[in-house]
Design a protein around this motif. Structure first.
Motif, PDB file in Angstrom:
ATOM      1  N   ALA A 190       0.812  -1.214   0.000  1.00  0.00           N
ATOM      2  CA  ALA A 190       0.000   0.000   0.000  1.00  0.00           C
ATOM      3  C   ALA A 190       0.846   1.264   0.000  1.00  0.00           C
ATOM      4  O   ALA A 190       2.009   1.268   0.416  1.00  0.00           O
ATOM      5  N   VAL A 191       0.206   2.351  -0.441  1.00  0.00           N
ATOM      6  CA  VAL A 191       0.781   3.691  -0.385  1.00  0.00           C
ATOM      7  C   VAL A 191      -0.183   4.595   0.372  1.00  0.00           C
ATOM      8  O   VAL A 191      -1.396   4.559   0.141  1.00  0.00           O
ATOM      9  N   VAL A 192       0.376   5.372   1.284  1.00  0.00           N
ATOM     10  CA  VAL A 192      -0.385   6.425   1.952  1.00  0.00           C
ATOM     11  C   VAL A 192       0.206   7.740   1.483  1.00  0.00           C
ATOM     12  O   VAL A 192       1.395   8.004   1.672  1.00  0.00           O
ATOM     13  N   LEU A 193      -0.620   8.552   0.853  1.00  0.00           N
ATOM     14  CA  LEU A 193      -0.168   9.843   0.343  1.00  0.00           C
ATOM     15  C   LEU A 193      -0.590  10.928   1.329  1.00  0.00           C
ATOM     16  O   LEU A 193      -1.758  11.029   1.705  1.00  0.00           O
ATOM     17  N   VAL A 194       0.398  11.725   1.756  1.00  0.00           N
ATOM     18  CA  VAL A 194       0.181  12.739   2.787  1.00  0.00           C
ATOM     19  C   VAL A 194       0.486  14.110   2.209  1.00  0.00           C
ATOM     20  O   VAL A 194       1.522  14.304   1.552  1.00  0.00           O
ATOM     21  N   ASN A 195      -0.414  15.055   2.438  1.00  0.00           N
ATOM     22  CA  ASN A 195      -0.163  16.444   2.061  1.00  0.00           C
ATOM     23  C   ASN A 195      -0.286  17.296   3.309  1.00  0.00           C
ATOM     24  O   ASN A 195      -1.356  17.356   3.931  1.00  0.00           O
ATOM     25  N   ALA A 196       0.814  17.948   3.712  1.00  0.00           N
ATOM     26  CA  ALA A 196       0.862  18.725   4.953  1.00  0.00           C
ATOM     27  C   ALA A 196       0.509  17.806   6.121  1.00  0.00           C
ATOM     28  O   ALA A 196       1.186  16.812   6.330  1.00  0.00           O
ATOM     29  N   ASP A 197      -0.565  18.097   6.868  1.00  0.00           N
ATOM     30  CA  ASP A 197      -0.861  17.301   8.051  1.00  0.00           C
ATOM     31  C   ASP A 197      -1.982  16.294   7.831  1.00  0.00           C
ATOM     32  O   ASP A 197      -2.423  15.652   8.777  1.00  0.00           O
ATOM     33  N   ARG A 198      -2.430  16.125   6.569  1.00  0.00           N
ATOM     34  CA  ARG A 198      -3.575  15.258   6.304  1.00  0.00           C
ATOM     35  C   ARG A 198      -3.237  14.161   5.292  1.00  0.00           C
ATOM     36  O   ARG A 198      -2.351  14.306   4.444  1.00  0.00           O
ATOM     37  N   ILE A 199      -3.989  13.080   5.385  1.00  0.00           N
ATOM     38  CA  ILE A 199      -3.914  12.000   4.402  1.00  0.00           C
ATOM     39  C   ILE A 199      -4.797  12.373   3.223  1.00  0.00           C
ATOM     40  O   ILE A 199      -5.941  12.811   3.401  1.00  0.00           O
ATOM     41  N   VAL A 200      -4.275  12.209   2.001  1.00  0.00           N
ATOM     42  CA  VAL A 200      -5.080  12.512   0.819  1.00  0.00           C
ATOM     43  C   VAL A 200      -5.422  11.266   0.013  1.00  0.00           C
ATOM     44  O   VAL A 200      -6.355  11.299  -0.795  1.00  0.00           O
ATOM     45  N   ALA A 201      -4.706  10.178   0.217  1.00  0.00           N
ATOM     46  CA  ALA A 201      -5.026   8.943  -0.504  1.00  0.00           C
ATOM     47  C   ALA A 201      -4.428   7.762   0.237  1.00  0.00           C
ATOM     48  O   ALA A 201      -3.341   7.854   0.813  1.00  0.00           O
ATOM     49  N   VAL A 202      -5.147   6.640   0.214  1.00  0.00           N
ATOM     50  CA  VAL A 202      -4.664   5.373   0.761  1.00  0.00           C
ATOM     51  C   VAL A 202      -5.132   4.273  -0.188  1.00  0.00           C
ATOM     52  O   VAL A 202      -6.317   4.222  -0.550  1.00  0.00           O
ATOM     53  N   GLY A 203      -4.219   3.410  -0.607  1.00  0.00           N
ATOM     54  CA  GLY A 203      -4.645   2.335  -1.480  1.00  0.00           C
ATOM     55  C   GLY A 203      -3.491   1.481  -1.933  1.00  0.00           C
ATOM     56  O   GLY A 203      -2.329   1.724  -1.576  1.00  0.00           O
ATOM     57  N   PRO A 204      -3.796   0.446  -2.727  1.00  0.00           N
ATOM     58  CA  PRO A 204      -2.734  -0.386  -3.285  1.00  0.00           C
ATOM     59  C   PRO A 204      -1.783   0.461  -4.116  1.00  0.00           C
ATOM     60  O   PRO A 204      -2.192   1.448  -4.749  1.00  0.00           O
ATOM     61  N   GLU A 205      -0.531   0.066  -4.133  1.00  0.00           N
ATOM     62  CA  GLU A 205       0.491   0.839  -4.836  1.00  0.00           C
ATOM     63  C   GLU A 205       0.126   1.097  -6.292  1.00  0.00           C
ATOM     64  O   GLU A 205       0.366   2.185  -6.828  1.00  0.00           O
ATOM     65  N   LYS A 206      -0.528   0.119  -6.919  1.00  0.00           N
ATOM     66  CA  LYS A 206      -0.864   0.270  -8.333  1.00  0.00           C
ATOM     67  C   LYS A 206      -1.960   1.301  -8.587  1.00  0.00           C
ATOM     68  O   LYS A 206      -2.126   1.780  -9.719  1.00  0.00           O
ATOM     69  N   ASP A 207      -2.702   1.670  -7.531  1.00  0.00           N
ATOM     70  CA  ASP A 207      -3.842   2.569  -7.710  1.00  0.00           C
ATOM     71  C   ASP A 207      -3.580   4.004  -7.274  1.00  0.00           C
ATOM     72  O   ASP A 207      -4.424   4.880  -7.522  1.00  0.00           O
ATOM     73  N   VAL A 208      -2.470   4.266  -6.587  1.00  0.00           N
ATOM     74  CA  VAL A 208      -2.207   5.607  -6.071  1.00  0.00           C
ATOM     75  C   VAL A 208      -1.152   6.294  -6.926  1.00  0.00           C
ATOM     76  O   VAL A 208      -0.041   5.781  -7.089  1.00  0.00           O
ATOM     77  N   VAL A 209      -1.511   7.433  -7.489  1.00  0.00           N
ATOM     78  CA  VAL A 209      -0.579   8.204  -8.312  1.00  0.00           C
ATOM     79  C   VAL A 209       0.293   9.047  -7.391  1.00  0.00           C
ATOM     80  O   VAL A 209      -0.210   9.878  -6.629  1.00  0.00           O
ATOM     81  N   ILE A 210       1.590   8.824  -7.451  1.00  0.00           N
ATOM     82  CA  ILE A 210       2.539   9.569  -6.622  1.00  0.00           C
ATOM     83  C   ILE A 210       3.125  10.711  -7.433  1.00  0.00           C
ATOM     84  O   ILE A 210       3.746  10.479  -8.470  1.00  0.00           O
ATOM     85  N   PRO A 211       2.931  11.966  -7.026  1.00  0.00           N
ATOM     86  CA  PRO A 211       3.544  13.092  -7.753  1.00  0.00           C
ATOM     87  C   PRO A 211       5.058  12.933  -7.826  1.00  0.00           C
ATOM     88  O   PRO A 211       5.700  12.477  -6.866  1.00  0.00           O
ATOM     89  N   ALA A 212       5.630  13.294  -8.946  1.00  0.00           N
ATOM     90  CA  ALA A 212       7.060  13.088  -9.159  1.00  0.00           C
ATOM     91  C   ALA A 212       7.916  13.811  -8.133  1.00  0.00           C
ATOM     92  O   ALA A 212       8.994  13.348  -7.776  1.00  0.00           O
ATOM     93  N   ALA A 213       7.448  14.962  -7.662  1.00  0.00           N
ATOM     94  CA  ALA A 213       8.237  15.754  -6.720  1.00  0.00           C
ATOM     95  C   ALA A 213       7.998  15.374  -5.264  1.00  0.00           C
ATOM     96  O   ALA A 213       8.606  15.960  -4.372  1.00  0.00           O
ATOM     97  N   ALA A 214       7.119  14.394  -5.012  1.00  0.00           N
ATOM     98  CA  ALA A 214       6.822  14.013  -3.631  1.00  0.00           C
ATOM     99  C   ALA A 214       8.018  13.305  -2.995  1.00  0.00           C
ATOM    100  O   ALA A 214       8.797  12.625  -3.675  1.00  0.00           O
ATOM    101  N   GLU A 215       8.143  13.468  -1.710  1.00  0.00           N
ATOM    102  CA  GLU A 215       9.155  12.730  -0.955  1.00  0.00           C
ATOM    103  C   GLU A 215       8.622  11.324  -0.683  1.00  0.00           C
ATOM    104  O   GLU A 215       7.544  11.162  -0.126  1.00  0.00           O
TER     105      GLU A 215
END
Length: 432
Positions: A43-68
């Motif tokens: 799974a991937v949990v995508l976090v923006n600032a202090d909140r979660i914006v997405a949680v799901g299988p790695e294949k379903d979550v788009v990770i921005p190129a500039a994200a850490e």
């Protein structure tokens, strides 16, 4: 992923790449236990600032190129844990010849708040990202809450109760400041409860019986009408009330009076347990708290008589938990941590499993039920879009063995910031 969320992330990346680098984090886990009944592998949990914006299988979550991106695939993610009963400002500096209770109140509020940062840090290291702090003095819990909220102190987010309400005891010493928690009768209870809320307390705390470290008698103190008065003040203000009762009588009247939570109580009768289950009253039994005193008896200076009394209370406390489980009473994990008890905040979970809860049910006492207790069901206690990015990485399978949560916390994020890192894999700097 929802199209609107994807468009937002694309906009952030294109228009504000520096902001994305600073605030968006992609956390990769071997699996995620989301607190809502789902287990998501790879799974991937995508976090923006202090909140979660997405949680799901790695294949379903788009990770921005500039994200850490932080690689935690060796671990399982669980929601940040909620400790329903602490005393964060009870700090002991281990001065030779002193005991924790002897030193309490002698260091002064400013020094105590500064030193109590250690308690806050140790709580975070157990995976506890939120606490309900049930009793302090001199506004110290309010100060710690404010310092943590503004980022000047690292610790769990705090919901506080100020001075606990208690009946009259021996007269104050000459020249002593008035005790803001002392009250007798309905009118005084109303005044004291209103004063605590006006000072900024999130909860009203009421001592409905005797009972502490060396006194496990549990004699009822406030009567039903006084408890009802305090509960009404809290509820009219949109707040909640926790009532301490070591014995069954005070707990029975606390439930009748509308307490949101009942702390510690033993010997609850079937009718009271049924009422708690029906009303949604949450039981915070704190069994581990008295076992802690037994284990630390040398530093407290307890003799064999005190230890015997504590052992008897632990046995009765645990038996009551077993009966509460069978009666389907909601329970929340509360450590009642004081002094050197910080760092042991989650050991109560083992008692819950021993009493008949599954590891998954025990985990809910420290996540979803804790969030419900606080009225924060849409922000805490789960890993889902819109929730605070309070995330704990553990080594092992907490749904098979609750000791994984107690003993194998490896990484802790609170509000999007990495607070603890024992993995060596995170590029973020742990905050101490």
């Amino acid at each position: 992923m929802r199209p609107s969320l994807l468009l937002l992330l694309v906009f952030l990346f294109v228009a504000c790449p520096a902001l994305v680098r600073a605030q968006v984090k992609a956390l990769r886990f071997g699996r995620v236990i989301d607190g809502r009944g789902k287990v998501i592998p790879n799974a991937v949990v995508l976090v923006n600032a202090d909140r979660i914006v997405a949680v799901g299988p790695e294949k379903d979550v788009v990770i921005p190129a500039a994200a850490e991106t932080i690689d935690l695939r060796a671990y399982t993610a669980i929601p940040g844990l909620i400790d329903a009963h602490t005393h964060m400002t009870f700090y002991w500096d281990h001065t030779p010849g002193s005991t924790p209770w002897q030193q309490l109140g002698t260091l002064g509020p400013a020094v105590t708040v500064f030193l109590a940062q250690e308690n806050a840090r140790k709580a975070l290291e157990t995976g506890v990202t939120t606490v309900r702090d049930l009793g302090s003095s001199d506004g110290m819990d309010l100060a710690m809450r404010a310092l943590i909220n503004r980022g000047a102190m690292h610790g769990p987010r705090m919901f506080v109760a100020g001075n606990g309400l208690h009946i009259s005891g021996p007269p104050d010493k000459a020249g002593a400041a008035p005790d803001p928690g002392r009250c007798d009768g309905v009118a005084e209870v109303q005044r004291a409860a209103r004063q605590q809320l006006a000072a900024g307390a999130d909860w009203v705390k009421m001592y409905g019986s005797t009972g502490s470290d060396q006194d496990v008698t549990g004699f009822q103190t406030f009567g039903y009408e006084e408890m009802k008065a305090a509960a009404d003040v809290a509820h009219r203000a949109g707040k909640r009330i926790a009532i301490h009762s070591y014995g069954p009588d005070g707990a029975r009247d606390a439930v009748r009076a509308g307490a949101n939570t009942v702390e510690h109580a033993i010997g609850l009768d079937d009718a009271t347990l049924a009422a708690m289950a029906r009303q949604g009253t949450i039981y915070v039994p704190t069994v581990e708290h008295n076992r802690y005193y037994i284990a630390h008896r040398a530093e407290y200076g307890y003799d064999s008589a005190v230890v015997a009394g504590l052992n008897q209370y632990v046995a009765k406390n645990f038996e009551t938990v077993q009966r509460a489980v069978k009666a389907h009473v909601k329970m929340a994990m509360g450590s009642d941590a004081v002094f050197t008890g910080f760092g042991e905040n989650t050991r109560e979970l083992a008692w819950f499993v021993k009493a008949g809860l599954s590891p998954a049910q025990a985990l809910r006492t420290a996540t979803t039920t804790g969030a419900e207790m606080l009225g924060m069901e849409s922000s805490l206690g789960a890993l889902a879009p819109g929730y605070y990015a309070d995330i704990v990485a553990v080594e092992g399978d907490p749904l098979r063995d609750i000791q994984v949560v107690i003993e194998h916390v490896k990484w802790v994020m609170k509000g999007g910031q990495v607070e603890v890192d024992r993995t060596g894999t995170s590029p973020a700097t742990p905050r101490r």
